[in-house]
Write an enzyme that holds these catalytic residues in place. Structure first.
Site, PDB file in Angstrom:
ATOM      1  N   ARG A  60       6.505 -35.345 -14.458  1.00 29.44           N
ATOM      2  CA  ARG A  60       6.949 -33.995 -14.650  1.00 29.44           C
ATOM      3  C   ARG A  60       7.872 -33.097 -14.886  1.00 29.44           C
ATOM      4  O   ARG A  60       7.679 -31.599 -14.225  1.00 29.44           O
ATOM      5  CB  ARG A  60       8.551 -35.132 -13.060  1.00 29.44           C
ATOM      6  CG  ARG A  60       8.667 -33.597 -12.319  1.00 29.44           C
ATOM      7  CD  ARG A  60       9.349 -34.193 -11.732  1.00 29.44           C
ATOM      8  NE  ARG A  60      10.861 -34.774 -11.925  1.00 29.44           N
ATOM      9  CZ  ARG A  60      11.394 -36.443 -12.489  1.00 29.44           C
ATOM     10  NH1 ARG A  60      10.991 -36.669 -11.515  1.00 29.44           N
ATOM     11  NH2 ARG A  60      12.583 -36.443 -13.119  1.00 29.44           N
ATOM     12  N   TYR A 113      10.659  -9.886   0.500  1.00 28.87           N
ATOM     13  CA  TYR A 113       9.062 -10.788   1.209  1.00 28.87           C
ATOM     14  C   TYR A 113      10.013 -11.620   2.654  1.00 28.87           C
ATOM     15  O   TYR A 113      11.441 -12.541   2.283  1.00 28.87           O
ATOM     16  CB  TYR A 113       8.964 -11.262   0.348  1.00 28.87           C
ATOM     17  CG  TYR A 113       8.216 -12.608   1.508  1.00 28.87           C
ATOM     18  CD1 TYR A 113       6.986 -12.478   1.519  1.00 28.87           C
ATOM     19  CD2 TYR A 113       7.886 -13.756   0.674  1.00 28.87           C
ATOM     20  CE1 TYR A 113       5.778 -13.206   2.101  1.00 28.87           C
ATOM     21  CE2 TYR A 113       7.105 -15.099   1.408  1.00 28.87           C
ATOM     22  CZ  TYR A 113       6.171 -14.529   1.564  1.00 28.87           C
ATOM     23  OH  TYR A 113       5.700 -15.438   2.384  1.00 28.87           O
ATOM     24  N   LYS A 210      -1.937 -15.258  -4.071  1.00 29.24           N
ATOM     25  CA  LYS A 210      -2.772 -14.192  -3.901  1.00 29.24           C
ATOM     26  C   LYS A 210      -3.460 -13.473  -4.850  1.00 29.24           C
ATOM     27  O   LYS A 210      -4.873 -14.647  -5.182  1.00 29.24           O
ATOM     28  CB  LYS A 210      -1.302 -12.499  -3.586  1.00 29.24           C
ATOM     29  CG  LYS A 210       0.005 -13.196  -2.685  1.00 29.24           C
ATOM     30  CD  LYS A 210      -0.237 -13.579  -1.271  1.00 29.24           C
ATOM     31  CE  LYS A 210       0.656 -14.386  -0.413  1.00 29.24           C
ATOM     32  NZ  LYS A 210       1.651 -13.169  -0.551  1.00 29.24           N
TER      33      LYS A 210
HETATM   34  C1  LIG Z   1       3.044 -13.956   0.124  1.00 31.32           C
HETATM   35  C2  LIG Z   1       3.814 -14.097  -0.716  1.00 31.32           C
HETATM   36  C3  LIG Z   1       5.476 -14.981  -1.578  1.00 31.32           C
HETATM   37  C4  LIG Z   1       4.727 -16.446  -1.325  1.00 31.32           C
HETATM   38  O1  LIG Z   1       4.018 -16.656  -1.343  1.00 31.32           O
HETATM   39  P1  LIG Z   1       3.094 -18.303  -0.490  1.00 31.32           P
HETATM   40  O2  LIG Z   1       2.516 -18.453  -2.239  1.00 31.32           O
HETATM   41  O3  LIG Z   1       2.664 -17.410   0.663  1.00 31.32           O
HETATM   42  O4  LIG Z   1       4.827 -18.994  -0.148  1.00 31.32           O
HETATM   43  C5  LIG Z   1       6.512 -14.236  -2.596  1.00 31.32           C
HETATM   44  N1  LIG Z   1       6.561 -13.189  -2.179  1.00 31.32           N
HETATM   45  C6  LIG Z   1       5.426 -11.598  -1.640  1.00 31.32           C
HETATM   46  C7  LIG Z   1       5.863 -10.642  -1.963  1.00 31.32           C
HETATM   47  C8  LIG Z   1       4.714 -12.364  -0.871  1.00 31.32           C
HETATM   48  O5  LIG Z   1       3.360 -11.721  -0.669  1.00 31.32           O
END
Ligand SMILES: *Cc1c(COP(=O)(O)O)cnc(C)c1O
Length: 429
Positions: A60, A113, A210
């Site tokens: 972990r 967000y 992303k």
């Molecule tokens: C998509 C996003 C998140 C969250 O990411 P996930 O991996 O989808 O949980 C956080 N902050 C921003 C600015 C985002 O665009």
């Protein structure tokens, strides 16, 4: 500045988080699966329990695969150390939970967000933490909102729907003068185009889902800290038991190798799309900090090293038939959440939620992610969809239709991309 060119970060991306000598010459770090780590002896077991052991004594706490990725992100962001989380949202929520306690006050940017906002509204209050939103345009004047109980300022810069950039150096200066930590969700710029620790951040978050993963095939998040914040954050964050799967982390390491070339294409296509649709009569505003007349352009130019492929525009109409006609006409843009993958996306937002500032626009906010398709295909596709939406919006209104036809006659050459001119020479690795 609006011209992506290769830079030295490309070389860093190839070498960071990799040690072929440690793994029989294999170019990539191997994928370690595991929970139990066996000690060779009682003495070795006792030694492995000490905190200076990089893997702790249990899966972990991380494996060489995980540590390689965390080391790479910490190096790219310019921070002291990094912890990976199973999603970007998890990285955001654990930052808040690890840095705040009952009785504390947190200032959160009004353009944050949405799911981070929901967590703050629905969970932090239950824990006795006071949440206050602030106008994303505030710089040093945020000082007036800092109370004796304020522990953290949470930024997202630029906001991932509306693209206001925070004046982070000004905010960090007043925050630090009061002993307040500054965290930023740095996902839009990725670790390449904004170096948060050079501008006063104590904590930087990436939704690695992303651009870092880059292929819409996994979810991950990272939290990188400076030394001071790490000593507060890490022991507490560890207690939540959040772990990320080694396959996903391996994909993220692979994504890093091409991040530089991919981002340049996203940047160029995003700017081309934003410029192409700006004069269209169906569009009332384009929100992209790399455009010279954007309200955040000066801060972008001062603090950022590039732009990604994510921006928004306001479709002048709020008529659902017009919005539907626009989305129905798109051939290359999927309708969906997330961004940063190879494929282009369009997202109907409507009006973003605001409580500490007012949203200035009538019309329908639409977010665009410029993917890696041929830029001229994307520009032609979105232009055609806007034409179709506009024709519906103006049917029966000859004066506006004339304006539209004039624009159409003069815009045929806008479907081509201009070639890059001014080189990007402001590298700060
Ligand atoms: C998509 C996003 C998140 C969250 O990411 P996930 O991996 O989808 O949980 C956080 N902050 C921003 C600015 C985002 O665009």
């Amino acid at each position: 500045m609006n011209s992506p060119v290769p830079d030295q970060q490309d070389t860093l991306l190839i070498h960071t988080g990799r040690d072929p000598g440690a793994y029989a010459g294999y170019v990539n770090p191997p994928l370690f699966r595991g929970s139990t780590i066996i000690a060779e002896s009682f003495e070795a077991w006792e030694k492995a329990k000490k905190t200076d052991n990089p893997y702790g004594n249990y899966g972990r706490f991380g494996s060489p695969t995980i540590r390689a990725f965390e080391a790479a992100i910490a190096e790219l962001e310019g921070g002291y150390a990094c912890q990976v989380f199973p999603s970007g949202l998890s990285a955001c929520t654990h930052t808040l939970l690890a840095l705040l306690k009952s009785g504390d006050h947190v200032l959160i940017t009004d353009n944050v967000y949405g799911p981070t906002r929901s967590f703050a509204d629905n969970m932090l209050g239950r824990l006795g933490i006071q949440v206050e939103y602030f106008d994303p345009k505030l710089g040093a004047s945020i000082a007036a909102l800092i109370r004796p109980q304020t522990r953290l300022i949470f930024l997202e810069s630029p906001g991932s729907l509306s693209f206001e950039i925070a004046d982070m150096p000004a905010i960090a200066k007043v925050a630090h003068a009061s002993g307040v930590l500054v965290a930023v969700d740095n996902s839009w710029a990725s670790p390449l185009y904004f170096k948060p620790f050079q501008h006063g951040a104590d904590v930087s978050i990436q939704a690695a889902t992303k651009y870092i993963l880059g292929h819409s095939d996994a979810l991950l998040g990272t939290v990188t800290c400076n030394k001071h914040a790490w000593e507060i954050f890490h022991p507490r964050a560890q207690m939540f038991g959040e772990t990320a799967g080694p396959e996903d982390v391996s994909l993220a390491l692979r994504g890093l190798r091409t991040l530089g070339v991919r981002l340049r294409q996203h940047w160029q296509s995003g700017v081309a799309l934003a410029q192409a649709i700006k004069p269209h009569p169906a569009v009332s505003r384009v929100l992209h900090p790399a455009l010279v007349d954007d309200p955040s352009h000066a801060l972008w130019k001062r603090d950022f090293l590039g732009a990604s492929g994510l921006f928004s525009f306001v479709l002048a109409s709020e008529d659902q038939r017009v919005v539907s006609a626009f989305f129905g006409a798109l051939k290359h843009f999927g309708i969906g959440l997330s961004w940063g993958g190879f494929e282009s996306l369009a997202l109907p937002v409507g009006k973003p939620k605001r409580s500490a500032s007012s949203w200035p626009d009538q019309g329908t906010l639409i977010r665009i992610h410029a993917g890696l398709e041929a830029p001229e295909d994307l520009v032609a596709d979105i232009s055609d969809a806007l034409d179709i939406a506009h024709r519906l919006a103006v049917s029966g209104e000859p004066a506006r239709a004339d304006r539209f036809n004039q624009w159409r006659a003069g815009s045929q050459s806008d479907h081509r991309l201009e070639s890059p001119s001014e080189p990007l020479s402001r590298l700060r690795v």
